[in-house]
Design a protein around this motif. Structure first.
Motif, PDB file in Angstrom:
ATOM      1  N   ARG A   1       3.087   8.029  -6.117  1.00 56.65           N
ATOM      2  CA  ARG A   1       1.846   9.220  -6.283  1.00 56.65           C
ATOM      3  C   ARG A   1       3.105  10.227  -6.371  1.00 56.65           C
ATOM      4  O   ARG A   1       2.842  11.602  -6.636  1.00 56.65           O
ATOM      5  CB  ARG A   1       1.262   9.081  -6.200  1.00 56.65           C
ATOM      6  CG  ARG A   1      -0.219   8.450  -6.457  1.00 56.65           C
ATOM      7  CD  ARG A   1      -1.968   8.519  -6.024  1.00 56.65           C
ATOM      8  NE  ARG A   1      -2.779   8.581  -6.461  1.00 56.65           N
ATOM      9  CZ  ARG A   1      -2.698   7.167  -6.519  1.00 56.65           C
ATOM     10  NH1 ARG A   1      -2.073   6.489  -5.484  1.00 56.65           N
ATOM     11  NH2 ARG A   1      -3.919   6.383  -7.243  1.00 56.65           N
TER      12      ARG A   1
ATOM     13  N   GLU B   1       2.370   2.510  -3.120  1.00 61.18           N
ATOM     14  CA  GLU B   1       1.111   3.611  -4.136  1.00 61.18           C
ATOM     15  C   GLU B   1       1.509   4.835  -3.849  1.00 61.18           C
ATOM     16  O   GLU B   1       1.662   5.586  -4.894  1.00 61.18           O
ATOM     17  CB  GLU B   1       0.043   2.915  -3.864  1.00 61.18           C
ATOM     18  CG  GLU B   1      -0.559   1.595  -4.851  1.00 61.18           C
ATOM     19  CD  GLU B   1      -1.076   1.717  -6.175  1.00 61.18           C
ATOM     20  OE1 GLU B   1      -2.314   2.817  -6.561  1.00 61.18           O
ATOM     21  OE2 GLU B   1      -0.622   0.781  -7.462  1.00 61.18           O
ATOM     22  N   SER B   2       1.527   4.397  -2.698  1.00 54.93           N
ATOM     23  CA  SER B   2       1.056   6.623  -1.888  1.00 54.93           C
ATOM     24  C   SER B   2       3.055   6.955  -2.929  1.00 54.93           C
ATOM     25  O   SER B   2       2.944   7.835  -2.969  1.00 54.93           O
ATOM     26  CB  SER B   2       1.345   6.688  -0.547  1.00 54.93           C
ATOM     27  OG  SER B   2       2.338   6.560  -0.272  1.00 54.93           O
TER      28      SER B   2
ATOM     29  N   LYS C   1      -4.616  -2.393  -1.918  1.00 50.39           N
ATOM     30  CA  LYS C   1      -5.611  -1.433  -2.869  1.00 50.39           C
ATOM     31  C   LYS C   1      -4.355  -1.540  -3.976  1.00 50.39           C
ATOM     32  O   LYS C   1      -3.455  -1.226  -3.616  1.00 50.39           O
ATOM     33  CB  LYS C   1      -6.179  -0.451  -2.357  1.00 50.39           C
ATOM     34  CG  LYS C   1      -7.083   0.404  -3.545  1.00 50.39           C
ATOM     35  CD  LYS C   1      -8.315   0.830  -2.881  1.00 50.39           C
ATOM     36  CE  LYS C   1      -7.503   2.741  -2.941  1.00 50.39           C
ATOM     37  NZ  LYS C   1      -8.313   3.054  -2.072  1.00 50.39           N
ATOM     38  N   ARG C   2      -4.847  -1.235  -5.295  1.00 54.98           N
ATOM     39  CA  ARG C   2      -4.053  -1.110  -6.666  1.00 54.98           C
ATOM     40  C   ARG C   2      -4.349  -0.110  -7.959  1.00 54.98           C
ATOM     41  O   ARG C   2      -5.423  -0.658  -8.105  1.00 54.98           O
ATOM     42  CB  ARG C   2      -3.714  -2.409  -7.164  1.00 54.98           C
ATOM     43  CG  ARG C   2      -1.919  -2.839  -8.303  1.00 54.98           C
ATOM     44  CD  ARG C   2      -2.082  -3.728  -8.234  1.00 54.98           C
ATOM     45  NE  ARG C   2      -2.472  -5.549  -8.400  1.00 54.98           N
ATOM     46  CZ  ARG C   2      -3.327  -5.155  -9.463  1.00 54.98           C
ATOM     47  NH1 ARG C   2      -3.502  -4.407 -10.434  1.00 54.98           N
ATOM     48  NH2 ARG C   2      -4.438  -5.862  -9.809  1.00 54.98           N
ATOM     49  N   GLU C   3      -3.547   0.435  -7.801  1.00 52.71           N
ATOM     50  CA  GLU C   3      -4.258   1.336  -9.285  1.00 52.71           C
ATOM     51  C   GLU C   3      -4.050   2.397  -9.997  1.00 52.71           C
ATOM     52  O   GLU C   3      -3.937   2.305 -11.114  1.00 52.71           O
ATOM     53  CB  GLU C   3      -4.786   3.003  -8.559  1.00 52.71           C
ATOM     54  CG  GLU C   3      -6.314   3.025  -6.757  1.00 52.71           C
ATOM     55  CD  GLU C   3      -6.767   4.177  -6.500  1.00 52.71           C
ATOM     56  OE1 GLU C   3      -5.838   5.367  -6.350  1.00 52.71           O
ATOM     57  OE2 GLU C   3      -7.024   4.524  -5.535  1.00 52.71           O
ATOM     58  N   LEU C   4      -2.865   2.668  -9.493  1.00 56.90           N
ATOM     59  CA  LEU C   4      -1.274   2.323 -10.619  1.00 56.90           C
ATOM     60  C   LEU C   4      -0.430   1.898 -10.850  1.00 56.90           C
ATOM     61  O   LEU C   4      -0.297   1.672 -12.950  1.00 56.90           O
ATOM     62  CB  LEU C   4      -0.333   2.969 -10.121  1.00 56.90           C
ATOM     63  CG  LEU C   4      -0.443   4.487  -9.168  1.00 56.90           C
ATOM     64  CD1 LEU C   4       0.702   5.460  -8.310  1.00 56.90           C
ATOM     65  CD2 LEU C   4      -0.892   5.914 -10.366  1.00 56.90           C
TER      66      LEU C   4
ATOM     67  N   SER D   1       0.877  -1.193   0.393  1.00 57.74           N
ATOM     68  CA  SER D   1      -0.017  -0.087  -0.437  1.00 57.74           C
ATOM     69  C   SER D   1       0.968   1.309  -0.132  1.00 57.74           C
ATOM     70  O   SER D   1       0.750   2.216  -0.587  1.00 57.74           O
ATOM     71  CB  SER D   1      -1.088  -0.064   1.164  1.00 57.74           C
ATOM     72  OG  SER D   1      -0.507  -0.145   2.353  1.00 57.74           O
TER      73      SER D   1
END
Length: 509
Positions: free
Chosen positions: A80, A76-77, A117-120, A73
């Motif tokens: 960004r 991801e941050s 959670k994976r968004e990128l 987790s």
């Protein structure tokens, strides 16, 4: 000569990723922070990593699910907040007969995809290799998954810069030689490692984030026993001419269950590592052994068509990781988890000591340590770093930033623009603003390194000598001859002679 005393809320000892992370977090919460580092920022473990922002696929084998979830987790941050010095990377895992069955690896990768959670980042998949791949023909199937890459030393420097922007004082080449504990504060003696001048400061709390030196500091500086043992494990890496044309990295699993990464590095090279060897002695003296070089080359040669020998190694580096001392026999199974000890007996000023950790979770570690610290400072603000963009990171992606730089400075070659984008992000404008031709960049030193950038690094990023600049700030040491290094050293000496205060950034507020 001893200078007059300043008073701080927190003195952080250690300018690696954990120390700068805690200094940044604490300063942003309104505490008055001083960070001291006896060498250059990121001069030990924090610039000797495999340069990965990853959950740690292999930690799943040791059932360290919490560590993996937290790291995934964080991935991801971090991506960004620092799009200039971090980017997504695809990893290919060739499957060989000695590995676990393919279905088991798929299950592990499914877990890896879904633990957080994976968004990128795209998910994992099975792949087939063919003759166009750089691997040996008998390797026909494998897997591909996502993780991230980071310029580790730049991460530390930019975190220190963000701490400074939040009000922290950063002092490099400054050793904490003595700390005397009182009831409400510490008296700390700091020594300039270049000229021996000392100054005293007082602080309400100390953070010992000195990495491999964390235990040593207790005896030498605090005159008290260390609360726990760390074990020192040496990890070595080699750099060779580029092994694959693509942008993918490879993760190779050896018969001894250790893994070795082959990672695209600085356009023309591949970075190969790491080893895990028990280490005793001064962490600054860690060097790769011929056995380690052979070990890494043997694993790569078992997988890749192109065969390497020791003459192909253009550079190597070794770092000592301070791991928490469980009772595991094998260095590669020692936990990469972190912990910290808070010593705050009634009637004694607090001391927080950081043990272990890995780059991917540095922000979480810093936040947890600063939370503990803030118990002693009820006026402090709350956590804030999860969305804190590091200096130069205020842009969407490197392609767009490179296009913007190309538009604004059409005379700059593409390879220079690409490096400025991935080294400085938008901060490149700070030294390019007044330039309108290559001549304006000044003396050329090596690779894509010119005098204008060197001046910026000494004035704004605490760089003091050729090694700081060529290896930790720019990686242009890969292209530098001995003569280039000498020229750069002379330039820096002239600059410091002309303006001794300008480069003495270690005394800047």
């Amino acid at each position: 000569m001893t200078k007059e005393q300043d008073t701080f809320d927190v003195v952080v000892v250690g300018g690696g990723v954990n120390g700068t992370g805690i200094a940044m977090d604490a300063a942003g919460r309104g505490l008055k922070v001083l960070l001291c580092e006896m060498n250059d920022l990121a001069s030990a473990t924090s610039s000797s990593s495999s340069k990965l922002i990853h959950g740690g696929l292999r930690y799943l084998e040791h059932y360290e699910f919490r560590l993996v979830r937290e790291a995934l987790s964080e991935r991801e941050s971090l991506l960004r907040n620092s799009p200039h010095i971090m980017w997504p990377m695809r990893f290919r895992l060739p499957h060989r007969p000695h590995l676990r069955p393919a279905w088991m690896i798929r299950t592990g990768l499914f877990l890896y995809d879904h633990l957080a959670k994976r968004e990128l980042l795209p998910g994992s998949r099975s792949i087939r290799f063919d003759s166009s791949d750089p691997l040996k023909p008998e390797l026909t199937k494998g897997f591909e998954y996502s993780d991230g890459w980071v310029d580790d030393a730049r991460l530390v420097v930019l975190t220190a810069k963000k701490a400074q922007q939040s009000g922290a004082r950063i002092m490099t080449r400054t050793k904490c030689v003595k700390a005397e504990r009182g009831t409400s504060n510490w008296k700390v003696t700091l020594s300039d490692t270049r000229d021996g001048t000392e100054q005293m400061v007082t602080t309400r709390a100390i953070v010992n984030a000195s990495g491999p030196w964390v235990s040593k500091l207790f005896g030498e500086t605090f005159s008290m026993p260390a609360p726990r043992a760390i074990r020192m494990v040496k990890g070595s890496h080699i750099v060779v001419p580029r092994l694959n044309k693509g942008t993918e990295a490879y993760i190779l699993q050896n018969e001894d269950e250790r893994i070795v990464f082959v990672i695209p590095y600085e356009d023309q090279f591949s970075l190969i590592g790491t080893t895990d060897v028990e280490y005793e002695g001064d962490p600054k003296q860690a060097r790769i052994s011929p056995e380690e070089t052979k070990y890494l080359l043997d694993i790569v040669n078992a997988h890749f068509k192109r065969q390497l020998d020791a003459d192909d190694v253009v550079w190597s580096y070794s770092g000592v990781r301070p791991l928490m001392d469980g009772e595991e026999e094998n260095a590669h199974k020692a936990s990469r988890d972190y912990s910290f000890e808070v010593s705050s007996d009634p009637g004694k000023a607090p001391l927080i000591s950081v043990f272990g950790g890995k780059i991917t979770t540095y922000r979480k570690l810093a936040e947890a340590a600063t939370d503990k610290l803030c118990q002693f400072f009820p006026q402090a603000k709350g956590p804030w770093t999860k969305n804190a963009v590091l200096p130069g990171g205020d842009f969407d992606n490197q392609e767009n930033l490179s296009a913007r730089l190309q538009h604004d400075f059409p005379w700059l070659p593409a390879n220079v623009i690409s490096r400025y984008a991935r080294t400085y992000g938008t901060s490149a404008y700070a030294f390019l603003r007044d330039c309108s031709s290559m001549e304006d960049l000044g003396q050329h030193f090596a690779g894509t390194l010119y005098a204008t950038e060197v001046r910026y690094l000494t004035e704004a990023e605490w760089a003091m000598d050729a090694e700081d600049i060529l290896w930790r700030r720019t990686k242009q040491g890969l292209y530098a001859t001995e003569q280039d290094v000498e020229n750069l050293d002379h330039f820096l000496q002239r600059q410091q002679g002309a303006n001794p205060h300008e480069t003495a950034m270690h005394h800047s507020a």
